[in-house]
Design an enzyme around this catalytic site. Structure first.
Site, PDB file in Angstrom:
ATOM      1  N   SER A 415      11.635  43.213  16.020  1.00 56.56           N
ATOM      2  CA  SER A 415      10.873  43.275  14.774  1.00 56.56           C
ATOM      3  C   SER A 415       9.734  42.246  14.802  1.00 56.56           C
ATOM      4  CB  SER A 415      11.830  42.965  13.617  1.00 56.56           C
ATOM      5  OG  SER A 415      11.298  43.391  12.405  1.00 56.56           O
ATOM      6  N   PRO A 416       8.649  42.516  14.085  1.00 56.83           N
ATOM      7  CA  PRO A 416       7.545  41.537  14.071  1.00 56.83           C
ATOM      8  C   PRO A 416       7.987  40.188  13.522  1.00 56.83           C
ATOM      9  CG  PRO A 416       7.138  43.375  12.531  1.00 56.83           C
ATOM     10  CD  PRO A 416       8.349  43.722  13.313  1.00 56.83           C
ATOM     11  N   GLN A 493       1.041  44.630  15.436  1.00 55.43           N
ATOM     12  CA  GLN A 493       1.085  44.671  13.967  1.00 55.43           C
ATOM     13  C   GLN A 493      -0.148  43.960  13.418  1.00 55.43           C
ATOM     14  OE1 GLN A 493       3.580  42.173  11.332  1.00 55.43           O
ATOM     15  NE2 GLN A 493       4.497  44.071  10.552  1.00 55.43           N
ATOM     16  N   TYR A 574       1.592  40.589   1.237  1.00 57.25           N
ATOM     17  CA  TYR A 574       0.275  40.259   1.776  1.00 57.25           C
ATOM     18  C   TYR A 574      -0.769  41.193   1.161  1.00 57.25           C
ATOM     19  CZ  TYR A 574       3.134  37.384   4.770  1.00 57.25           C
ATOM     20  OH  TYR A 574       4.037  36.451   5.202  1.00 57.25           O
ATOM     21  N   ARG A 622       4.334  49.274   7.783  1.00 55.78           N
ATOM     22  CA  ARG A 622       5.491  48.557   7.237  1.00 55.78           C
ATOM     23  C   ARG A 622       5.322  48.451   5.732  1.00 55.78           C
ATOM     24  NH1 ARG A 622       9.116  43.322   9.016  1.00 55.78           N
ATOM     25  NH2 ARG A 622      10.224  44.950  10.115  1.00 55.78           N
TER      26      ARG A 622
HETATM   27  C1  LIG Z   1      10.467  33.807  11.833  1.00 60.67           C
HETATM   28  C2  LIG Z   1      10.154  35.129  11.209  1.00 60.67           C
HETATM   29  C3  LIG Z   1       8.862  35.579  11.153  1.00 60.67           C
HETATM   30  C4  LIG Z   1       8.565  36.827  10.600  1.00 60.67           C
HETATM   31  N1  LIG Z   1       7.300  37.323  10.648  1.00 60.67           N
HETATM   32  C5  LIG Z   1       7.031  38.592  10.302  1.00 60.67           C
HETATM   33  C6  LIG Z   1       5.779  39.185  10.554  1.00 60.67           C
HETATM   34  O1  LIG Z   1       4.898  38.571  11.132  1.00 60.67           O
HETATM   35  N2  LIG Z   1       5.579  40.459  10.143  1.00 60.67           N
HETATM   36  C7  LIG Z   1       6.556  41.178   9.516  1.00 60.67           C
HETATM   37  O2  LIG Z   1       6.335  42.328   9.164  1.00 60.67           O
HETATM   38  N3  LIG Z   1       7.769  40.643   9.308  1.00 60.67           N
HETATM   39  C8  LIG Z   1       8.044  39.386   9.704  1.00 60.67           C
HETATM   40  N4  LIG Z   1       9.315  38.878   9.563  1.00 60.67           N
HETATM   41  C9  LIG Z   1      10.359  39.720   8.996  1.00 60.67           C
HETATM   42  C10 LIG Z   1      11.181  40.401  10.093  1.00 60.67           C
HETATM   43  O3  LIG Z   1      10.419  41.296  10.857  1.00 60.67           O
HETATM   44  C11 LIG Z   1      12.388  41.144   9.519  1.00 60.67           C
HETATM   45  O4  LIG Z   1      11.921  42.158   8.675  1.00 60.67           O
HETATM   46  C12 LIG Z   1      13.330  40.235   8.736  1.00 60.67           C
HETATM   47  O5  LIG Z   1      13.545  39.014   9.412  1.00 60.67           O
HETATM   48  C13 LIG Z   1      14.695  40.907   8.527  1.00 60.67           C
HETATM   49  O6  LIG Z   1      15.262  41.256   9.767  1.00 60.67           O
HETATM   50  P1  LIG Z   1      16.476  40.409  10.447  1.00 60.67           P
HETATM   51  O7  LIG Z   1      17.580  40.386   9.448  1.00 60.67           O
HETATM   52  O8  LIG Z   1      16.820  41.183  11.686  1.00 60.67           O
HETATM   53  O9  LIG Z   1      15.956  39.044  10.736  1.00 60.67           O
HETATM   54  C14 LIG Z   1       9.603  37.621  10.075  1.00 60.67           C
HETATM   55  C15 LIG Z   1      10.899  37.123  10.108  1.00 60.67           C
HETATM   56  C16 LIG Z   1      11.204  35.923  10.683  1.00 60.67           C
HETATM   57  C17 LIG Z   1      12.628  35.464  10.752  1.00 60.67           C
END
Ligand SMILES: Cc1cc2nc3c(=O)[nH]c(=O)nc-3n(C[C@H](O)[C@H](O)[C@H](O)COP(=O)(O)O)c2cc1C
Ligand SMILES: Cc1cc2nc3c(=O)[nH]c(=O)nc-3n(C[C@H](O)[C@H](O)[C@H](O)COP(=O)(O)OP(=O)(O)OC[C@H]3O[C@@H](n4cnc5c(N)ncnc54)[C@H](O)[C@@H]3O)c2cc1C
Length: 767
Positions: A415-416, A493, A574, A622
């Protein structure tokens, strides 16, 4: 103690028994409004665990119950002319009437006084003469409803209609029979609970119920109608009701989910259904009632424990158990309430979706129950994923997936995740190693972090960008590595921070403005992210043109850098999410107000990007499927419309995230907590989706994919600490065809051997 139990259902009777067993000097009376032998309902289902609990508590009554339990193993799902049978489910059941007889006999033998035909009135002064009054008077409890504030009662009347019937037809398997009619879908849950009797619950939506005219039928007419509808399952047997006290359509009920903030008030204590209910489709109400009774009796008889402390502990312990069950029950209830979402599934997937609906049963649980059946599902999944080319029996997460001309080798994506480590937007060696390592870690698709289309569109000074030649060159180095050294695809992204821009690096303070060097921010409206953030400048049409063109330029640069796919970030508060959410968008022009207006600019940006991106390469968007703000923000219903709107502009995949769109959000966290939104968008909008959010085990991924709740699964935080998550999953599931870098083959082989040995040892221990 002198105790009155109001209601002679499982809770009241079993509490009386449990108290007497612990101290025969208690004086206990049970007051039941019905005559002996008169009760609603037919059979109830138990689990082995409940039987163990009641056996420990009272071996005498458990022995009789045990001797009379009906056992069955299979579940039959009848759907669209097919019967899907899976085994190993291990149910046990007993007639409600017989259970109550056994408990009444046992209570009498222990000296409990039973009063029948005794309607109790909570306002009667005689209850003051008792030390304790146990309100075990069921889900419509008069004793609870006499003091709704004191108990903090919360009742949720569910949408579907059901009627609890019985039949002499003996069902060998737990049977779900779904029938499509001109009035809509109607279905039965049927199971045997005695050698010659089965429960037969009929359920449908309120709309179908009215369209059938059940609201205008007498009870006999309703029953005759159900007999005709389900004739092919009943083999000539009739259906019967024992709700004879209810007239006309009153035999049809809406399930009431009940929760109480407090379980006692004065000398009144709530027990069983009076305190909480769990939907009949997970069959746990009687279990909860019996276990409440055991726990309360234990605590009330514990030496040295004050009554107050006993009641506190009773509620604390039992409410935790109830919460877990009510969560599963909610998932199950909602599955039946939104049945039509799944009726386009093929029968095998429909059955899988039904079996995993509460999220208590997963892919691997099903393998333990019936390996052969699960392998049939896996083969079916692979066949579909490969357009009939593969007959492989392997976990769904390793099946390929095609978006336009891009095929990902498996369904796992990184994931991003913003790394806040760039200088002037240029990705550096950290990013090279970070993305490279995750690509060789086995995931089919790797997303970049939110890469910003302009310097002022960054969240923080450390965000990566795509607005000049340096960015193209640095990203190209990363993309080339991914393409030459791994089989993963890589997606760029693109985003703009809007009102959430000009803040510190993630680990220095999330969404906290910089100490110095802040740049001005702009957004849909002048709504700051929080009181400490800047008030953004509302965007003019000229600003919109500039930002749209920046996105398009970034797409073209992404093409130069060689990316396989592009994602538009329109989530998490955003810039573009700020247009979509009514909490941030307060505009009065054609970009504010209705959802259609609020989507206008984000869709314009997406369409312009799509036009600049090659036709054969896919694009995703997204979104935040909810603002976690109830009806005042984006709702999951609207998320389907949002997904559809982007799909119309050429989005091939909806990346379904949630929230982070306003600072006061009230999210409900848990395992796979955002997956229901993906499920809804995928199956109501008929769109390809990616689920994300607390998906961390291979079993989660496989369950989501096989149940058709998403097409891809994205993992963020698990990949932060384990770039090789997919390879580790392959080793654990003994899947040999995963793309392992040749340099690492030995390590992978050893990991797979060790994991297999450990799994075998654990299985031997279980036996
Ligand atoms: C350190 C960090 C940075 C993140 N940056 C982005 C981002 O740049 N773009 C985005 O769409 N989501 C971002 N997210 C959200 C994640 O892509 C994801 O949707 C969220 O962490 C939930 O997934 P997980 O439970 O597997 O961590 C970020 C999450 C984390 C933990
Ligand atoms: C369709 C359906 C299917 C179900 N299937 C299952 C299943 O498979 N497995 C399972 O475990 N559970 C099942 N349940 C739930 C289960 O029936 C209840 O959770 C369980 O009966 C709760 O026990 P209780 O003693 O708390 O309440 P109840 O069983 O409702 O007992 C309450 C008693 O109090 C009496 N009463 C009420 N008010 C008064 C009054 N004022 N004065 C005197 N007496 C009064 C009533 O007559 C009744 O006998 C099902 C429920 C439904 C509706």
């Amino acid at each position: 103690m002198k105790i009155a139990c109001i209601g002679g259902g499982p809770a009241g009777l079993y509490f009386a028994i449990s108290m007497k067993l612990r101290d025969p000097s208690h004086e206990i009376e049970v007051f039941e409004r019905n005559a002996p032998g008169v009760t609603f309902g037919w059979g109830v289902v138990f689990s082995d665990l409940t039987v163990d609990n009641i056996t420990r508590n009272d071996p005498a009554s458990a022995k009789t119950i045990n001797e009379e339990l009906a056992h069955w193993d299979d579940i039959d799902v009848h759907f669209r002319g097919e019967t899907i049978t899976s085994g190993g489910h291990g149910f046990i059941g007993i007639g409600r009437k017989r259970l109550l007889e056994i408990l009444q006999d046992r209570a009498r033998a222990l000296g409990v006084v039973l009063h029948f035909n005794a309607e109790c009135d909570p306002t009667d002064s005689k209850w003051r003469d008792y030390d304790l009054v146990i309100a075990s008077d069921g889900s419509n409890s008069r004793f609870r409803d006499a003091q709704p504030e004191a108990f903090g009662v919360d009742v949720d009347v569910r949408a579907n209609k059901f009627v609890w019937l019985g039949t002499s037809k003996v069902f060998d398997a737990f049977t779900f029979a779904f029938e499509e009619t001109e009035h809509g879908w109607i279905w039965a849950h049927a199971y045997r609970f005695a050698p010659d009797c089965s429960t037969f619950i009929v359920e449908c939506s309120e709309e179908t119920w009215r369209s059938f005219g059940f609201d205008r039928m007498s009870q006999d007419e309703s029953i005759a109608s159900c007999e005709r509808l389900f004739a092919r399952y009943l083999d000539g047997h009739s259906l019967q009701s024992n709700a004879t006290h209810l007239v006309g359509s009153a035999a049809w009920l809406n399930f009431k989910r009940i929760k109480c903030e407090r379980w006692s008030s004065g000398n009144v204590i709530l027990l069983g259904d009076a305190a909480h209910t769990a939907h009949f489709s997970i069959g746990s109400g009687t279990k909860l009632a019996l276990e409440d009774a055991i726990k309360l009796a234990d605590l009330l008889n514990r030496k040295g424990l004050s009554l107050e402390a006993a009641l506190d502990e009773y509620q604390a312990e039992r409410s935790l158990e109830v919460l877990k069950l009510q969560n599963s029950a909610r998932n199950s209830t909602e599955w039946f309430e939104t049945l039509e979402r799944y009726t386009h599934f093929e029968p095998l997937q429909f059955a899988y979706s039904l079996l995993t609906r509460s999220q208590r049963i997963s892919h691997e649980n099903l393998r333990l129950r019936d390996r052969e059946w699960l392998e049939t599902v896996e083969r079916w999944f692979w066949k579909r994923a490969t357009e009939g080319k593969s007959n492989k029996t392997a976990p769904p997460m390793f099946a390929p997936f095609k978006l336009r001309e891009m095929e990902v080798m498996n369904r796992v994506t990184v994931s991003p995740m913003a790394m806040y480590s760039a200088v002037d937007g240029v990705p550096n060696d950290f990013h090279f190693v970070h993305y490279g390592e995750r690509a060789i870690g086995g995931a089919g698709l790797v997303f970049t972090e939110m890469t910003c289309v302009s310097p002022e569109g960054r969240i923080s000074p450390g965000c990566t960008g795509m607005w000049n030649g340096d960015h193209i060159a640095a990203w190209k180095r990363i993309v080339d590595f991914v393409h030459t050294q791994s089989k993963a695809k890589i997606c760029l992204q693109l985003g703009h921070s809007g009102a959430k821009g000009s803040t510190k690096l993630g680990w220095e303070g999330n969404d906290v403005p910089l100490d110095d060097g802040n740049w001005p921010v702009m957004a849909a409206s002048d709504v700051p992210w929080s009181p400490v953030n800047q008030v953004p400048r509302p965007m003019t049409r000229a600003d919109m043109d500039t930002v749209r063109d920046q996105f398009v330029a970034a797409v073209r640069m992404g093409l130069e850098a060689g990316f396989d796919m592009v994602e538009l970030h329109a989530a998490h508060g955003y810039l573009l999410a700020g247009f979509i959410s009514p909490l941030q968008n307060k505009r009065t022009d054609e970009y504010g107000g209705s959802l259609e207006n609020r989507l206008r600019f984000p869709l314009e940006v997406f369409a312009a990007m799509r036009a600049a991106w090659p036709k054969e390469r896919p694009m995703s968007v997204r979104i935040s499927a909810t603002d976690w703000a109830g009806e005042s923000g984006i709702t999951p219903d609207e998320a389907v419309l949002i997904g559809e709107a982007f799909a119309q502009e050429g989005a091939d995949l909806i990346d379904v995230s949630a929230g982070q769109t306003w600072a006061g959000q009230q999210p409900v966290y848990g395992r796979m907590f955002q997956t229901p939104f993906s499920d809804r968008i995928r199956n109501e909008g008929k769109l390809a989706t990616m689920a994300v959010g607390n998906i961390y085990e291979p079993d989660h991924a496989n369950s989501i994919l096989a149940a058709g709740r998403a097409d891809l699964v994205a993992l963020a935080r698990p990949h932060l600490v384990d770039p090789f998550w997919t390879l580790r999953a392959a080793a654990a599931l003994d899947y040999r065809e995963v793309a392992v870098p040749p340099q690492y083959l030995n390590g992978m082989a050893q990991l797979a051997r060790n994991m297999k040995r450990e799994a075998e040892a654990a299985a031997a221990l279980r036996v």
